[in-house]
Design a protein around this motif. Structure first.
Motif, short mmCIF file in Angstrom:
data_model
loop_
_atom_site.label_atom_id
_atom_site.label_comp_id
_atom_site.label_asym_id
_atom_site.label_seq_id
_atom_site.Cartn_x
_atom_site.Cartn_y
_atom_site.Cartn_z
N GLY A 151 0.76 -1.22 -0.11
CA GLY A 151 0.24 0.28 0.11
C GLY A 151 0.67 1.07 0.06
N PHE A 152 1.97 1.36 0.55
CA PHE A 152 2.70 2.53 0.91
C PHE A 152 3.30 2.70 -0.52
N TYR A 153 3.77 1.40 -1.16
CA TYR A 153 4.64 1.64 -2.43
C TYR A 153 3.44 2.18 -3.40
N VAL A 154 2.37 1.71 -3.52
CA VAL A 154 1.41 2.19 -4.37
C VAL A 154 1.10 3.72 -4.04
N THR A 155 0.90 4.15 -2.90
CA THR A 155 0.75 5.50 -2.62
C THR A 155 1.72 6.25 -3.18
N PHE A 175 -6.10 8.06 0.08
CA PHE A 175 -7.23 6.98 0.57
C PHE A 175 -6.36 5.65 0.70
N VAL A 176 -5.62 5.36 -0.08
CA VAL A 176 -4.76 4.17 -0.11
C VAL A 176 -3.61 4.28 1.06
N PHE A 177 -3.10 5.56 1.45
CA PHE A 177 -2.26 5.63 2.49
C PHE A 177 -2.77 5.29 3.76
N ILE A 178 -4.01 5.92 4.07
CA ILE A 178 -4.76 5.69 5.36
C ILE A 178 -5.00 4.36 5.55
#
Length: 506
Positions: A151-155, A175-178
Motif C-alpha cells: 500500500g505504501f509503495y502504491v501510494t 485513500f490508499v495511504f490511510i
C-alpha cells in the motif's frame, strides 16, 4: 552447636546491615555489638535473605513494608521480588498485581519469562498478560505487514505519476495511504510491538473519519467536469477535531505514559491497543462510513455515461469493496457497542481494507488510466513506454493503418502472423507496434489477433455454406482445430459446434 551457627549467620547479616546502612549499634557482652530484632527486622536486605533461602512467607511482609521507599531502583527491586515470591507461593492474583505495578515503572516484558513464574504460568490471567505484552508473530500479522508495504509503495507511485489528474491522484493516494497505515497499525498491535514502540499506539486513529470523505471527493472529482473547491474542506473538519483531541489525550504523551494507558486497559480486561473511547469512536466512524457510502452511491448513479466501460467497472468495483467494508464494519461496531467481540468480525473489515489496497495496486499497474475518470491519460502508472518516441499524432496515424491492415487486408488470416510482421507493415518498430495495441485497444498482440479471427469465424459460421468447422479455422488463420476451439470458447463461452447448433436452433 546448631544454635551457635544460627547466631553467627544472624550476626554476620546484622554487621552487613550496620555498615551498609549506617544503623545504630548497641553494645553487648564485652563491648561487642549485639544484634537486636528491632535493629534490622524490617530491612530490605533481610527480606532478600529470606527470599534467597526460599522462605517467601517471611520475605513478602518485609518487602511490603519497604514499598514506600522513595528510591525508584529499590521500588523496582521490591516489586519484582514480590511478584516472584507470590508466584512461588501459588498466589497468581497477587503476583500479577505486582507485575502490573512494576511494568508501570519499568516496562521490561521479558521479566515474565523468569523461571520462578513457572508455578503460575498456566493461570489464565498470567497467560493473557504474557500473551499481550511479549512480542509474537502469526500468519495474520505477516499478511498485514506485506499488504501495508504494498500500500505504501502504491501510494508513492500514485503521487509521483504526473499523468494522472493531480486532484484525483492526491485523493486516491491518500485513500490508499490511510488504509495502509491502519493495516500496519493492526499488524503492530497483533505482534504486541505496540509496547516496544509505544508511539505507534493509536497511530491510525486520527484518520478514522477520512475514509468516506476521501472516496466521496475522489468520485466527485473524476465524475464531474469541475475542480474541487475550498468549501469541500469542510468534509475534513471532523478529522481535524479528532486529531486535536488525540494530541492532548494520547499523541502528546511520553512513551511511558502511553504504555501505562495500555496497561490500564489490559488490567481492566480490555484490548490495550484500542482507544479508551472505543465505543464512541466505533459509533461515529460507522455513522461517517454509512453517510458517505450513500453520497458516493448518488454520484455513481449519475454522470457516468461519458466514462469508458473499464473506468465504470473500476469505479463499481471500488464502490463494492468499500460498501462491503462499511457493512461488515457496521456489524462489527454493533458487536462492540453491545459489549461483544468476535475473531472473525475483527479480521473481516481488515481483510476488506487489504482487498482495497491490493485492488488499487493491481489497477495502478494494469489500467492506470481509470484513476482520472474523464481526465484520463493513456500512459500507465508504471511507464512501460516512457522512453517511446511514439507521439500522439503518430500514434493516431498508426492506429488507422493498423485498423486498415486488419479490417481490409485481413492480415490476421496469416497463420504465421507475429508482431514483427505487423511492425514491418506499419513501417515502425516492434516496440511502437506493441504500445499501439496496448494503449488503443487495451489488449496484448495475441488477444488483438484472436479477437479479429473469432469475429470473422462467427460471421462465417452464421452463413449458409458448405464450410465445416476446420475449414473455418483455417480460413481465419488458425493452423489447427485445438487452438481454434480454445480461442473460440474463451470469446463466446461456447465451442464452435455448440455455437453452430445454437444458430440453427435460433
Amino acid at each position: 552447636m546448631r544454635q551457635s551457627a544460627n547466631y553467627i549467620v544472624l550476626l554476620l547479616l546484622w554487621l552487613n546491615l550496620t555498615y551498609a546502612h549506617g544503623l545504630t549499634v548497641n553494645s553487648g557482652y564485652g563491648g561487642f555489638p549485639v544484634p537486636t530484632a528491632e535493629t534490622f527486622k524490617d530491612s530490605l536486605d533481610w527480606a532478600d535473605y529470606y527470599f534467597n533461602i526460599h522462605r517467601f512467607e517471611e520475605a513478602v511482609p518485609l518487602y511490603q513494608k519497604n514499598l514506600n521507599v522513595s528510591n525508584e531502583e529499590d521500588k523496582i527491586h521490591i516489586l519484582k521480588k514480590l511478584a516472584l515470591s507470590q508466584a512461588a507461593l501459588k498466589k497468581p492474583e497477587e503476583s500479577i498485581g505486582h507485575i502490573y505495578d512494576y511494568f508501570k515503572i519499568d516496562f521490561q516484558p521479558t521479566f515474565l519469562l523468569h523461571e520462578d513464574f513457572d508455578g503460575i504460568r498456566d493461570n489464565q490471567e498470567f497467560q493473557k498478560l504474557s500473551g499481550t505484552v511479549l512480542p509474537k508473530i502469526n500468519t495474520w500479522s505477516v499478511f498485514y505487514f506485506f499488504v501495508s508495504l504494498i500500500g505504501f509503495y502504491v501510494t508513492f507511485m500514485l503521487v509521483i505519476n504526473k499523468k494522472i489528474d493531480k486532484q484525483a491522484r492526491n485523493l486516491i493516494a491518500t485513500f490508499v495511504f490511510i488504509h495502509s497505515l491502519f493495516i500496519l497499525n493492526i499488524c503492530i498491535n497483533q505482534t504486541n510491538y505496540v509496547f516496544v514502540f509505544p508511539h505507534t499506539y493509536l497511530m491510525s486513529t486520527w484518520c478514522s473519519f477520512l475514509y468516506g470523505p476521501l472516496l466521496f471527493l475522489y468520485f466527485k472529482r473524476v465524475s464531474k467536469s469541475s475542480d474541487l473547491h475550498k468549501s469541500d474542506l469542510w468534509h475534513f473538519l471532523p478529522t481535524v477535531i479528532l486529531t486535536i483531541y488525540l494530541i492532548f489525550t494520547v499523541y502528546g504523551f511520553s512513551g511511558t505514559e502511553k504504555i501505562n494507558q495500555m496497561l490500564q486497559r489490559l488490567e481492566e480486561g480490555l484490548n490495550p491497543g484500542d482507544s479508551t473511547k472505543l465505543v464512541l469512536m466505533v459509533a461515529l466512524k460507522s455513522l461517517s462510513l454509512g453517510i458517505y457510502a450513500f453520497f458516493v452511491h448518488l454520484i455513481l448513479s449519475k454522470n457516468t455515461s461519458e466514462l469508458s466501460k473499464k473506468t465504470r467497472t473500476w469505479q463499481k468495483n471500488i464502490y463494492i469493496i468499500h460498501v462491503s467494508y462499511v457493512v461488515v464494519y457496521l456489524i462489527y461496531g454493533a458487536y462492540i457497542i453491545t459489549g461483544n467481540n468476535s475473531g472473525i468480525l475483527y479480521h473481516a473489515p481488515i481483510v476488506l481494507l487489504s482487498t482495497m489496497v491490493l485492488y488499487v495496486g493491481y489497477a495502478a499497474n494494469v489500467q492506470p488510466d481509470v484513476f482520472s475518470g474523464r481526465y484520463a491519460y493513456t500512459n500507465p502508472l508504471f511507464p512501460k513506454y516512457v522512453k517511446s518516441g511514439l507521439t500522439d499524432s503518430l500514434s493516431q496515424e498508426l492506429k488507422h493503418q493498423l485498423s486498415d491492415l486488419f479490417h481490409n487486408e485481413k492480415l490476421y488470416r496469416k497463420s504465421d502472423i507475429n508482431l514483427d510482421m505487423v511492425a514491418e507493415k506499419l513501417d515502425t518498430t516492434r516496440h511502437n507496434a506493441s504500445q499501439l495495441i496496448n494503449e488503443h485497444f487495451n489488449m496484448s498482440f495475441r488477444e488483438f489477433v484472436n479477437s479479429h479471427r473469432i469475429q470473422e469465424a462467427k460471421e462465417l459460421l452464421a452463413q449458409e455454406n458448405e464450410l465445416n468447422i476446420i475449414d473455418v479455422a483455417y480460413e481465419v488463420g488458425y493452423n489447427n482445430k485445438v487452438s481454434f476451439n480454445k480461442a473460440f470458447k474463451k470469446d463466446t463461452q461456447l465451442t464452435p459446434s455448440e455455437y453452430l447448433n445454437a444458430l440453427k436452433q435460433g
